[in-house]
Scaffold this motif. Structure first.
Motif, PDB file in Angstrom:
ATOM      1  N   PHE A  50      -4.138   1.344  -5.881  1.00  0.00           N
ATOM      2  CA  PHE A  50      -3.560   2.728  -5.691  1.00  0.00           C
ATOM      3  C   PHE A  50      -2.687   2.658  -4.364  1.00  0.00           C
ATOM      4  O   PHE A  50      -1.154   3.310  -4.716  1.00  0.00           O
ATOM      5  CB  PHE A  50      -4.307   3.465  -5.282  1.00  0.00           C
ATOM      6  CG  PHE A  50      -4.175   5.118  -4.501  1.00  0.00           C
ATOM      7  CD1 PHE A  50      -3.882   6.097  -5.868  1.00  0.00           C
ATOM      8  CD2 PHE A  50      -4.403   5.870  -3.492  1.00  0.00           C
ATOM      9  CE1 PHE A  50      -3.224   7.201  -5.710  1.00  0.00           C
ATOM     10  CE2 PHE A  50      -4.273   6.477  -3.246  1.00  0.00           C
ATOM     11  CZ  PHE A  50      -3.771   7.636  -4.310  1.00  0.00           C
ATOM     12  N   VAL A  51      -2.468   1.978  -3.364  1.00  0.00           N
ATOM     13  CA  VAL A  51      -1.302   1.641  -2.560  1.00  0.00           C
ATOM     14  C   VAL A  51       0.272   1.023  -3.005  1.00  0.00           C
ATOM     15  O   VAL A  51       0.221   1.550  -3.325  1.00  0.00           O
ATOM     16  CB  VAL A  51      -1.816   0.507  -1.435  1.00  0.00           C
ATOM     17  CG1 VAL A  51      -1.033   0.645  -0.510  1.00  0.00           C
ATOM     18  CG2 VAL A  51      -3.220   1.337  -0.676  1.00  0.00           C
ATOM     19  N   ILE A  52      -0.630   0.408  -4.063  1.00  0.00           N
ATOM     20  CA  ILE A  52       0.643  -0.371  -4.682  1.00  0.00           C
ATOM     21  C   ILE A  52       1.277   1.080  -5.218  1.00  0.00           C
ATOM     22  O   ILE A  52       3.415   1.396  -5.624  1.00  0.00           O
ATOM     23  CB  ILE A  52       0.220  -1.156  -5.554  1.00  0.00           C
ATOM     24  CG1 ILE A  52       0.006  -2.668  -4.193  1.00  0.00           C
ATOM     25  CG2 ILE A  52       1.786  -2.094  -6.219  1.00  0.00           C
ATOM     26  CD1 ILE A  52      -1.048  -3.634  -5.625  1.00  0.00           C
ATOM     27  N   TRP A  53       0.841   1.579  -6.095  1.00  0.00           N
ATOM     28  CA  TRP A  53       1.312   2.423  -7.405  1.00  0.00           C
ATOM     29  C   TRP A  53       2.039   3.893  -6.136  1.00  0.00           C
ATOM     30  O   TRP A  53       3.001   4.410  -6.201  1.00  0.00           O
ATOM     31  CB  TRP A  53       0.445   3.035  -8.030  1.00  0.00           C
ATOM     32  CG  TRP A  53       0.233   4.500  -8.952  1.00  0.00           C
ATOM     33  CD1 TRP A  53       1.025   4.544  -9.822  1.00  0.00           C
ATOM     34  CD2 TRP A  53       0.192   5.919  -8.136  1.00  0.00           C
ATOM     35  NE1 TRP A  53       1.770   5.872 -10.533  1.00  0.00           N
ATOM     36  CE2 TRP A  53       0.895   6.674  -9.751  1.00  0.00           C
ATOM     37  CE3 TRP A  53      -0.116   6.487  -7.508  1.00  0.00           C
ATOM     38  CZ2 TRP A  53       0.738   7.644  -9.423  1.00  0.00           C
ATOM     39  CZ3 TRP A  53       0.059   8.000  -7.456  1.00  0.00           C
ATOM     40  CH2 TRP A  53       0.029   8.566  -8.463  1.00  0.00           C
ATOM     41  N   SER A  54       1.603   4.013  -5.673  1.00  0.00           N
ATOM     42  CA  SER A  54       1.635   5.317  -4.125  1.00  0.00           C
ATOM     43  C   SER A  54       3.147   4.914  -3.432  1.00  0.00           C
ATOM     44  O   SER A  54       4.175   5.817  -3.975  1.00  0.00           O
ATOM     45  CB  SER A  54       1.024   5.004  -3.086  1.00  0.00           C
ATOM     46  OG  SER A  54      -0.313   6.468  -3.269  1.00  0.00           O
ATOM     47  N   ALA A  73      -0.952  -5.394   0.236  1.00  0.00           N
ATOM     48  CA  ALA A  73      -1.663  -4.478  -0.645  1.00  0.00           C
ATOM     49  C   ALA A  73      -1.716  -5.490  -1.682  1.00  0.00           C
ATOM     50  O   ALA A  73      -2.450  -5.648  -2.366  1.00  0.00           O
ATOM     51  CB  ALA A  73      -0.909  -3.314  -1.233  1.00  0.00           C
ATOM     52  N   ILE A  74      -0.196  -5.875  -2.086  1.00  0.00           N
ATOM     53  CA  ILE A  74      -0.034  -6.513  -3.364  1.00  0.00           C
ATOM     54  C   ILE A  74      -1.337  -8.474  -2.974  1.00  0.00           C
ATOM     55  O   ILE A  74      -2.063  -8.657  -3.383  1.00  0.00           O
ATOM     56  CB  ILE A  74       1.409  -7.566  -3.347  1.00  0.00           C
ATOM     57  CG1 ILE A  74       2.205  -6.395  -3.388  1.00  0.00           C
ATOM     58  CG2 ILE A  74       1.660  -8.621  -4.408  1.00  0.00           C
ATOM     59  CD1 ILE A  74       3.621  -6.701  -3.965  1.00  0.00           C
ATOM     60  N   MET A  80      -8.438  -9.355  -4.595  1.00  0.00           N
ATOM     61  CA  MET A  80      -9.506  -8.838  -4.889  1.00  0.00           C
ATOM     62  C   MET A  80      -9.746  -8.481  -6.670  1.00  0.00           C
ATOM     63  O   MET A  80     -10.356  -9.238  -6.958  1.00  0.00           O
ATOM     64  CB  MET A  80      -9.377  -7.212  -4.760  1.00  0.00           C
ATOM     65  CG  MET A  80      -9.456  -6.661  -3.523  1.00  0.00           C
ATOM     66  SD  MET A  80     -11.173  -6.787  -2.718  1.00  0.00           S
ATOM     67  CE  MET A  80     -11.028  -8.720  -2.011  1.00  0.00           C
ATOM     68  N   ALA A  81      -8.903  -9.234  -7.284  1.00  0.00           N
ATOM     69  CA  ALA A  81      -8.138 -10.013  -8.545  1.00  0.00           C
ATOM     70  C   ALA A  81      -8.910 -10.912  -9.030  1.00  0.00           C
ATOM     71  O   ALA A  81      -9.610 -11.146 -10.178  1.00  0.00           O
ATOM     72  CB  ALA A  81      -6.942  -9.867  -9.185  1.00  0.00           C
TER      73      ALA A  81
END
Length: 368
Positions: A50-54, A73-74, A80-81
């Protein structure tokens, strides 16, 4: 005698993803670890996405702070992935993915630790320049300059993480009849080299820079009349403190293990230190792993005032605000300097006018 490095006595891993033999040794520890990692994945993976998309889709302008947060975030989202692989490891209590995946996954974990702290250090340096030397901020805010700095940082991170590829291996624990993906050291110098590298590059150097930066920032803020704690300072300081709280216990255990490796074999102090780091490595490692899902939570609470007004774009507005704070402050300082110069110029002009008037009056009197 010192514990053997093979068979039943295997040292816990040394990378930033700390799933080791001690964690999967008992059903209770396995269930606890699985629940923690599952919660971290469910919170951290969508949160970082969501941070990356934002930033990519909603931010109208990408400032230096925004680009650094995007890279952070990346890094965290990539970690996390990888979490499902470690959840499977815990659930099966056996490493089924082979040596190559063992090396690669833990290499990426170590790279995440280095990338996160280096990006936070860059944030602190940027805040230092923007607050203490605002007239020089334009030199480092060019897009090409920022991209070069980030490129060099990622290159250094990838090089510094190579020890995970060298020391990490999947080996069979004959007594428990299962394969363990772990970091194996046959000599004490290898232990010292690997862990000291993590301590120095992952904690001492970056946090030293961060500490000095914020001391200078606080001194500068106290010297100016603009003593209001701006939003970006609060957010970045929260990121710094949170990262330190999660990672400090892990690096303390690293120090304990290095100290034990430097002591003579079979000495009482060495045996005591080995007992300490083997007992607490799994706990501190799990705490450190949680750090990758903490930042989206911080962003949410920092930007909750935007939710009603901006909806899903609230986080983008937050990041835009953090970027504008320094710009506005720099502009304000520059404007104040220009105003002072103008005032001084007006005073000089007034003095010149007054001098000329006095000269004319004296000349007229003399003529008479």
């Amino acid at each position: 005698m010192a514990p053997s490095l093979s068979g039943t006595q295997m040292p816990p891993n040394s990378s930033s993803c700390m799933i080791n033999d001690s964690i999967v040794s008992t059903p209770a520890a396995t269930v606890t670890g699985t629940l923690i990692l599952s919660a971290v994945f469910l919170l951290g993976f969508p949160g970082n996405l969501f941070v990356i998309w934002s930033i990519l889709a909603r931010a109208r302008k990408q400032s230096v702070t925004t680009l650094l947060i995007l890279n952070l975030a990346i890094a965290d989202g990539s970690l996390m992935a990888l979490t499902p692989f470690f959840i499977a490891y815990l659930a099966m209590m056996d490493w089924k993915m082979g040596t190559v995946m063992c090396k690669v996954l833990f290499y990426l974990c170590l790279a995440n630790m280095y990338a996160s702290i280096q990006l936070i250090m860059l944030m602190s340096i940027y805040r230092l320049v923007s607050v203490v030397w605002p007239q020089r901020i334009s030199v480092i805010t060019g897009k090409r300059t920022i991209m070069r700095v980030l490129g060099v940082m990622w290159l250094l991170v990838m090089v510094a993480s190579i020890p995970a590829l060298i020391y990490r291996d999947a080996r069979l624990n004959k007594e428990r009849n299962r394969t363990v993906c772990d970091s194996f050291h046959d000599k004490d110098p290898d232990v010292v080299l690997q862990y000291m590298l993590e301590i120095v590059l992952g904690f001492v150097v970056p946090y030293g820079v961060i500490l000095v930066s914020y001391i200078c920032i606080l001194r500068r803020i106290r010297q100016t009349r603009f003593r209001r704690r701006i939003r970006s300072e609060k957010l970045i300081l929260a990121i710094v403190v949170t990262f330190c709280l999660f990672w400090l216990p892990y690096h303390i255990i690293n120090m304990v293990q290095v100290a034990s490796a430097l002591l003579p074999e079979c000495s009482p102090k060495r045996l005591l230190l080995e007992k300490i780091w083997k007992k607490f490595r799994a706990v501190t490692s799990t705490i450190a792993f949680i750090s990758s899902c903490a930042n989206p939570v911080l962003y949410f609470f920092a930007g909750k005032s935007y939710i009603r007004r901006e909806g899903l774009a609230f986080m983008a507005r937050l990041f835009e605000g953090t970027g504008l704070d320094s710009t506005r402050k720099s502009q304000m300082n520059s404007q104040n300097s220009r105003d002072k110069d103008k005032d001084a110029e007006v005073v000089l002009q007034d003095k010149d006018s007054s001098t000329n008037s006095n000269s004319i009056i004296k000349s007229a009197k003399t003529g008479k």
